[in-house]
Motif scaffolding. Structure first.
Motif, PDB file in Angstrom:
ATOM      1  N   SER A 195      -7.253   6.282  -6.877  1.00 21.50           N
ATOM      2  CA  SER A 195      -7.795   7.836  -7.152  1.00 21.50           C
ATOM      3  C   SER A 195      -9.203   7.560  -7.594  1.00 21.50           C
ATOM      4  CB  SER A 195      -7.041   8.281  -8.322  1.00 21.50           C
ATOM      5  OG  SER A 195      -7.382   7.910  -9.729  1.00 21.50           O
ATOM      6  N   GLU A 196      -9.720   6.592  -8.051  1.00 24.58           N
ATOM      7  CA  GLU A 196     -11.157   6.241  -8.344  1.00 24.58           C
ATOM      8  C   GLU A 196     -11.794   6.118  -7.161  1.00 24.58           C
ATOM      9  OE1 GLU A 196     -11.100   3.261 -11.235  1.00 24.58           O
ATOM     10  OE2 GLU A 196     -10.154   4.739 -12.928  1.00 24.58           O
ATOM     11  N   SER A 197     -11.314   5.509  -6.232  1.00 29.35           N
ATOM     12  CA  SER A 197     -12.111   4.792  -5.014  1.00 29.35           C
ATOM     13  C   SER A 197     -12.038   5.599  -3.785  1.00 29.35           C
ATOM     14  CB  SER A 197     -11.496   3.490  -4.848  1.00 29.35           C
ATOM     15  OG  SER A 197     -11.583   2.763  -6.260  1.00 29.35           O
ATOM     16  N   TYR A 198     -11.092   6.144  -3.386  1.00 37.50           N
ATOM     17  CA  TYR A 198     -10.728   6.829  -2.122  1.00 37.50           C
ATOM     18  C   TYR A 198     -10.868   8.216  -1.993  1.00 37.50           C
ATOM     19  CZ  TYR A 198      -9.212   1.714  -1.935  1.00 37.50           C
ATOM     20  OH  TYR A 198      -9.251   0.407  -1.834  1.00 37.50           O
ATOM     21  N   ARG A 199     -11.731   8.647  -0.946  1.00 37.78           N
ATOM     22  CA  ARG A 199     -11.791  10.286  -0.961  1.00 37.78           C
ATOM     23  C   ARG A 199     -11.448  10.427   0.828  1.00 37.78           C
ATOM     24  NH1 ARG A 199     -11.263  10.152  -5.281  1.00 37.78           N
ATOM     25  NH2 ARG A 199     -12.781  10.236  -7.135  1.00 37.78           N
ATOM     26  N   LYS A 200     -11.554  11.901   0.987  1.00 36.39           N
ATOM     27  CA  LYS A 200     -11.400  12.413   2.177  1.00 36.39           C
ATOM     28  C   LYS A 200     -12.533  11.923   3.054  1.00 36.39           C
ATOM     29  CE  LYS A 200     -11.747  16.727   4.788  1.00 36.39           C
ATOM     30  NZ  LYS A 200     -12.065  18.159   4.688  1.00 36.39           N
ATOM     31  N   GLY A 201     -12.153  11.280   4.401  1.00 39.92           N
ATOM     32  CA  GLY A 201     -13.130  10.678   5.294  1.00 39.92           C
ATOM     33  C   GLY A 201     -13.108   9.300   5.062  1.00 39.92           C
ATOM     34  N   HIS A 202     -12.848   8.766   4.296  1.00 45.89           N
ATOM     35  CA  HIS A 202     -12.815   6.986   4.200  1.00 45.89           C
ATOM     36  C   HIS A 202     -11.839   6.563   5.157  1.00 45.89           C
ATOM     37  CE1 HIS A 202     -14.442   7.115  -0.522  1.00 45.89           C
ATOM     38  NE2 HIS A 202     -15.108   7.215   0.490  1.00 45.89           N
ATOM     39  N   VAL A 203     -11.872   5.395   5.754  1.00 45.00           N
ATOM     40  CA  VAL A 203     -11.340   4.761   6.649  1.00 45.00           C
ATOM     41  C   VAL A 203     -10.887   3.902   5.991  1.00 45.00           C
ATOM     42  CG1 VAL A 203     -10.938   3.625   8.626  1.00 45.00           C
ATOM     43  CG2 VAL A 203     -12.771   5.181   8.819  1.00 45.00           C
ATOM     44  N   ILE A 204      -9.273   3.539   5.748  1.00 47.84           N
ATOM     45  CA  ILE A 204      -8.886   2.500   4.758  1.00 47.84           C
ATOM     46  C   ILE A 204      -7.750   1.836   5.666  1.00 47.84           C
ATOM     47  CG2 ILE A 204      -9.136   3.681   2.711  1.00 47.84           C
ATOM     48  CD1 ILE A 204      -6.189   4.720   2.747  1.00 47.84           C
ATOM     49  N   VAL A 205      -7.659   0.774   5.275  1.00 47.98           N
ATOM     50  CA  VAL A 205      -6.153  -0.344   5.737  1.00 47.98           C
ATOM     51  C   VAL A 205      -5.447  -0.382   4.656  1.00 47.98           C
ATOM     52  CG1 VAL A 205      -5.612  -2.586   6.429  1.00 47.98           C
ATOM     53  CG2 VAL A 205      -8.015  -1.772   6.930  1.00 47.98           C
TER      54      VAL A 205
ATOM     55  N   VAL B 196       6.043  10.546   8.357  1.00 50.89           N
ATOM     56  CA  VAL B 196       6.325   9.082   8.031  1.00 50.89           C
ATOM     57  C   VAL B 196       5.524   8.772   6.853  1.00 50.89           C
ATOM     58  CG1 VAL B 196       6.131   6.858   8.870  1.00 50.89           C
ATOM     59  CG2 VAL B 196       6.707   8.537  10.406  1.00 50.89           C
ATOM     60  N   ARG B 197       6.389   8.239   5.719  1.00 51.39           N
ATOM     61  CA  ARG B 197       5.664   8.035   4.576  1.00 51.39           C
ATOM     62  C   ARG B 197       5.669   6.337   4.322  1.00 51.39           C
ATOM     63  NH1 ARG B 197       7.671  10.087  -1.204  1.00 51.39           N
ATOM     64  NH2 ARG B 197       6.320  11.700  -0.410  1.00 51.39           N
ATOM     65  N   VAL B 198       4.655   5.781   3.997  1.00 48.90           N
ATOM     66  CA  VAL B 198       4.310   4.242   3.799  1.00 48.90           C
ATOM     67  C   VAL B 198       4.187   3.865   2.436  1.00 48.90           C
ATOM     68  CG1 VAL B 198       3.310   2.205   4.227  1.00 48.90           C
ATOM     69  CG2 VAL B 198       3.605   3.926   6.120  1.00 48.90           C
ATOM     70  N   THR B 199       5.023   3.266   1.701  1.00 46.80           N
ATOM     71  CA  THR B 199       5.056   2.858   0.094  1.00 46.80           C
ATOM     72  C   THR B 199       3.829   1.443   0.394  1.00 46.80           C
ATOM     73  OG1 THR B 199       7.110   3.561  -0.278  1.00 46.80           O
ATOM     74  CG2 THR B 199       5.873   2.206  -1.956  1.00 46.80           C
ATOM     75  N   ALA B 200       2.698   1.847  -0.168  1.00 46.14           N
ATOM     76  CA  ALA B 200       1.703   0.736   0.095  1.00 46.14           C
ATOM     77  C   ALA B 200       1.852  -0.220  -1.107  1.00 46.14           C
ATOM     78  CB  ALA B 200       0.264   1.396  -0.306  1.00 46.14           C
ATOM     79  N   THR B 201       1.448  -1.633  -0.560  1.00 44.75           N
ATOM     80  CA  THR B 201       1.381  -2.722  -1.695  1.00 44.75           C
ATOM     81  C   THR B 201      -0.041  -3.090  -1.710  1.00 44.75           C
ATOM     82  OG1 THR B 201       1.864  -4.153  -0.040  1.00 44.75           O
ATOM     83  CG2 THR B 201       3.647  -3.385  -1.204  1.00 44.75           C
ATOM     84  N   ALA B 202      -0.862  -2.888  -0.514  1.00 44.41           N
ATOM     85  CA  ALA B 202      -2.126  -3.168  -0.896  1.00 44.41           C
ATOM     86  C   ALA B 202      -3.017  -1.995   0.020  1.00 44.41           C
ATOM     87  CB  ALA B 202      -2.416  -4.511  -0.394  1.00 44.41           C
ATOM     88  N   ILE B 203      -4.322  -2.020  -0.484  1.00 47.51           N
ATOM     89  CA  ILE B 203      -5.010  -0.945   0.106  1.00 47.51           C
ATOM     90  C   ILE B 203      -6.477  -1.142   0.052  1.00 47.51           C
ATOM     91  CG2 ILE B 203      -5.144   0.761  -1.911  1.00 47.51           C
ATOM     92  CD1 ILE B 203      -4.925   2.991  -0.155  1.00 47.51           C
ATOM     93  N   GLY B 204      -7.278  -0.965   1.108  1.00 50.12           N
ATOM     94  CA  GLY B 204      -8.668  -1.125   0.902  1.00 50.12           C
ATOM     95  C   GLY B 204      -9.493  -0.366   1.943  1.00 50.12           C
ATOM     96  N   LEU B 205     -10.541  -0.274   1.873  1.00 51.07           N
ATOM     97  CA  LEU B 205     -11.732   0.379   2.644  1.00 51.07           C
ATOM     98  C   LEU B 205     -11.892  -0.473   3.981  1.00 51.07           C
ATOM     99  CD1 LEU B 205     -14.670   1.517   0.723  1.00 51.07           C
ATOM    100  CD2 LEU B 205     -13.087   2.804   1.936  1.00 51.07           C
ATOM    101  N   CYS B 206     -11.999  -0.001   5.124  1.00 53.00           N
ATOM    102  CA  CYS B 206     -11.904  -0.830   6.504  1.00 53.00           C
ATOM    103  C   CYS B 206     -13.496  -0.754   6.983  1.00 53.00           C
ATOM    104  CB  CYS B 206     -11.006  -0.110   7.458  1.00 53.00           C
ATOM    105  SG  CYS B 206     -11.103  -0.815   9.017  1.00 53.00           S
ATOM    106  N   SER B 207     -14.074  -1.657   6.965  1.00 53.42           N
ATOM    107  CA  SER B 207     -15.340  -1.581   7.508  1.00 53.42           C
ATOM    108  C   SER B 207     -15.529  -1.948   8.858  1.00 53.42           C
ATOM    109  CB  SER B 207     -16.250  -2.918   6.852  1.00 53.42           C
ATOM    110  OG  SER B 207     -15.640  -4.106   7.134  1.00 53.42           O
ATOM    111  N   ARG B 208     -14.540  -2.252   9.390  1.00 49.83           N
ATOM    112  CA  ARG B 208     -14.587  -2.466  11.153  1.00 49.83           C
ATOM    113  C   ARG B 208     -15.153  -1.230  11.728  1.00 49.83           C
ATOM    114  NH1 ARG B 208      -9.321  -4.261  14.776  1.00 49.83           N
ATOM    115  NH2 ARG B 208     -10.667  -4.215  17.046  1.00 49.83           N
ATOM    116  N   TYR B 209     -14.715  -0.117  11.405  1.00 48.14           N
ATOM    117  CA  TYR B 209     -14.815   1.257  12.242  1.00 48.14           C
ATOM    118  C   TYR B 209     -16.156   1.826  11.346  1.00 48.14           C
ATOM    119  CZ  TYR B 209     -10.560   0.036  14.365  1.00 48.14           C
ATOM    120  OH  TYR B 209      -9.437  -0.636  14.617  1.00 48.14           O
ATOM    121  N   ASN B 210     -16.782   1.514  10.457  1.00 48.63           N
ATOM    122  CA  ASN B 210     -17.705   2.239   9.944  1.00 48.63           C
ATOM    123  C   ASN B 210     -19.121   1.509  10.582  1.00 48.63           C
ATOM    124  OD1 ASN B 210     -16.171   3.852   8.396  1.00 48.63           O
ATOM    125  ND2 ASN B 210     -16.176   2.375   6.703  1.00 48.63           N
TER     126      ASN B 210
END
Length: 158
Positions: A73-83, A109-123
């Motif tokens: 909630s502190e890190s990710y916002r609308k528009g961010h590409v995440i993995v 479809v709901r995915v229960t996440a175990t890890a999440i991070g910003l994706c730099s591949r598409y930025n």
């Protein structure tokens, strides 16, 4: 021992763009904190009726619990590409009304996440020349206290 039964688990990996502002639900005395976001995920190229390929778009809801939810909630916002790496995948359907008030069945479809991070591949990453100190640096508390912007002094040899 029954060798026909193997212990299997679900491992899901999804890369997508957050399309709505994520929701955060703080922890209560009986429930952990929860963070939820909807990703816009591109599917594999699929042939259309005329033979031309198109890329279907799918919506995937990502849910994260506990301390990881607070950090998300502190890190990710609308528009961010995440993995997202997840351990569970749940599909559900529900009925709503369309604009003309007719019943419409939707699915998610709901995915229960175990890890999440910003994706730099598409930025897009760009290199640029910059100068030191950056603009506004002279107003920093360190500069107000009298520190110099450059350290050109050579220590005296002992």
């Amino acid at each position: 021992m029954n060798e026909g039964l193997l212990a299997m688990d679900i491992q899901v990996s999804v890369t997508g763009r957050i399309i709505y502002e994520p929701h955060f639900f703080p922890a209560t005395h009986s429930k952990p904190a929860m963070w939820s976001a909807t990703l816009d995920v591109n599917g594999p190229p699929t042939p259309d009726r005329d033979g031309a390929a198109y890329i279907p778009t799918r919506l995937v809801e990502v849910v994260l619990y506990g301390l990881a939810a607070s950090r998300a909630s502190e890190s990710y916002r609308k528009g961010h590409v995440i993995v997202v790496q997840g351990c569970d995948l749940i599909a559900r359907s529900y009925e709503t009304k369309d604009r003309s008030n007719r019943p419409l069945v939707r699915s998610v479809v709901r995915v229960t996440a175990t890890a999440i991070g910003l994706c730099s591949r598409y930025n897009v990453v760009a290199e640029a020349a910059t100068s030191w100190p950056p603009a506004g640096y002279s107003d920093s508390p360190r500069m107000v206290q009298g520190a110099s912007t450059r350290s050109t002094e050579v220590p005296a040899a002992a």
